[in-house]
Design a protein around this motif. Sequence first.
Motif, short mmCIF file in Angstrom:
data_model
loop_
_atom_site.label_atom_id
_atom_site.label_comp_id
_atom_site.label_asym_id
_atom_site.label_seq_id
_atom_site.Cartn_x
_atom_site.Cartn_y
_atom_site.Cartn_z
N PRO A 169 32.75 30.91 109.64
CA PRO A 169 33.66 31.13 108.51
C PRO A 169 34.88 30.22 108.49
N PHE A 170 35.10 29.41 109.55
CA PHE A 170 36.35 28.66 109.66
C PHE A 170 36.11 27.17 109.86
N PRO A 171 36.94 26.33 109.23
CA PRO A 171 37.94 26.70 108.23
C PRO A 171 37.25 27.19 106.97
N GLY A 172 37.83 28.20 106.35
CA GLY A 172 37.17 28.81 105.21
C GLY A 172 38.14 29.20 104.12
N VAL A 187 41.85 29.81 105.42
CA VAL A 187 41.96 30.40 106.75
C VAL A 187 41.40 29.43 107.78
N VAL A 188 42.18 29.17 108.84
CA VAL A 188 41.73 28.30 109.93
C VAL A 188 41.89 29.04 111.25
N ALA A 189 41.01 28.74 112.19
CA ALA A 189 41.10 29.33 113.53
C ALA A 189 42.14 28.59 114.35
N ASN A 190 43.00 29.37 115.01
CA ASN A 190 44.07 28.80 115.84
C ASN A 190 43.88 29.18 117.31
N THR A 216 34.90 38.74 117.37
CA THR A 216 36.19 38.72 116.69
C THR A 216 36.78 37.32 116.69
N ALA A 217 37.61 37.07 115.70
CA ALA A 217 38.43 35.87 115.63
C ALA A 217 39.88 36.34 115.56
N PRO A 218 40.53 36.53 116.71
CA PRO A 218 41.86 37.16 116.73
C PRO A 218 43.01 36.21 116.46
N PHE A 219 42.74 34.92 116.36
CA PHE A 219 43.83 33.95 116.20
C PHE A 219 43.55 33.08 114.98
N MET A 242 39.83 38.38 112.02
CA MET A 242 38.52 38.72 111.45
C MET A 242 37.64 39.29 112.54
N SER A 243 36.85 40.30 112.16
CA SER A 243 35.85 40.84 113.09
C SER A 243 34.54 41.03 112.35
#
Length: 374
Positions: A169-172, A187-190, A216-219, A242-243
């Motif tokens: 899903p990222f970047p999405g 939304v981007v993953a950090n 999960t994507a907690p960051f 996101m989870s």
Amino acid sequence: MKKYSGRRKYTLFAVLSLIATSLVVGVLALKDVMDEPEQGSDIASLFLPPEKEVFEPVLPNKSVILPQDFRFHNEFQHEWWHFFANVEDNDGKQYGVQWSFFRIANDDRERTGWLSSQLYMSHVVISDHNTSWKEQRLSRGGIGQAGMTNQPFRVWIDNWHWRSLGTTPFPGQLLAKTDEFALDLRVVANGPFVLPGERGYVNKHDLLPVASYNLTAPFLRVNGLLNLGPDKRVEVKGNAWMSKEWGTGLLAQGQQGWDWFVLHLDDETTLSVSQYRHRSQLPHLFGTLSTNHGKVTHLGPEQLKISPVNLSQLAINKNIPTSWRIEVPDHGVDVVVDAHNPSLWLPFVTPYWEGPVKVSGSHNARGFMQLTGY
């Protein structure tokens, strides 16, 4: 002007009737799985295991694998995506953004078209400290109104989309538009993805084999636009989570619901705590402490303390615990979690409370809280 013959009128009427009947059957099927008054809440019966159908079981010796497990798992009864963000505008005003996407199978047989056993449900909610904008969508599977593609990644229902150019899903981009509000978020993953529990296998009961697979994507970092009415376009940015969870029978008989907290303790650390409540035994409590450097600490009930601090009387005549104390002594966490807007009871097909929270005590932070089964 072209006129239709009587036969063509009848054909059009028949098609429209078939569409309407199929949608009604789908919605009634969705409501049927939730009709269990003694549970005290529709959320419980929605996630109970099926009585007749045979779906794949959730087993502890199977690991979640990325990016493959971002796909749909139709061999299981349930699948649930959940995204929420704490954002603020250029003036520092805070908002909460929530997006949920459910896949629920009412039959273990894979069918196509209007005979598809898959039902889809999605919620979008935007809130500030005293107002909320919310809408729900329902759809049958098999007709293109809702679904998922893997490459490129896309999950949709009607004109609501989460999409990216890759297999994750990222970047999405999250796009949702209704008659009253809309959002367009990037939304981007950090930080890294996290697999809670045992490589993604999460047990939800002390005594019974009730479990699900989780990732999960907690960051996450988010920015974009909220359209909250005529001439009210708000630029926002902030943090998000996101989870994804899937399985068969995510609750056991006798379970009432759960309390779930996600707290962004600082720029590097996120705490997730879940409490599954039962009618005849103590709650099942567990959590995950994650850092964006890749360190993951799984927390059991002996490492966590959680207790409600204050109840809010809602307009629907329910008392909801919208203030909690959460302690993780071994990691120096002792905080009070308060709802940013206590009135965020969501009267969807599956009614529950969910919204942004402010955190005070050992950490001053923000996060989200979900309360079901009340």
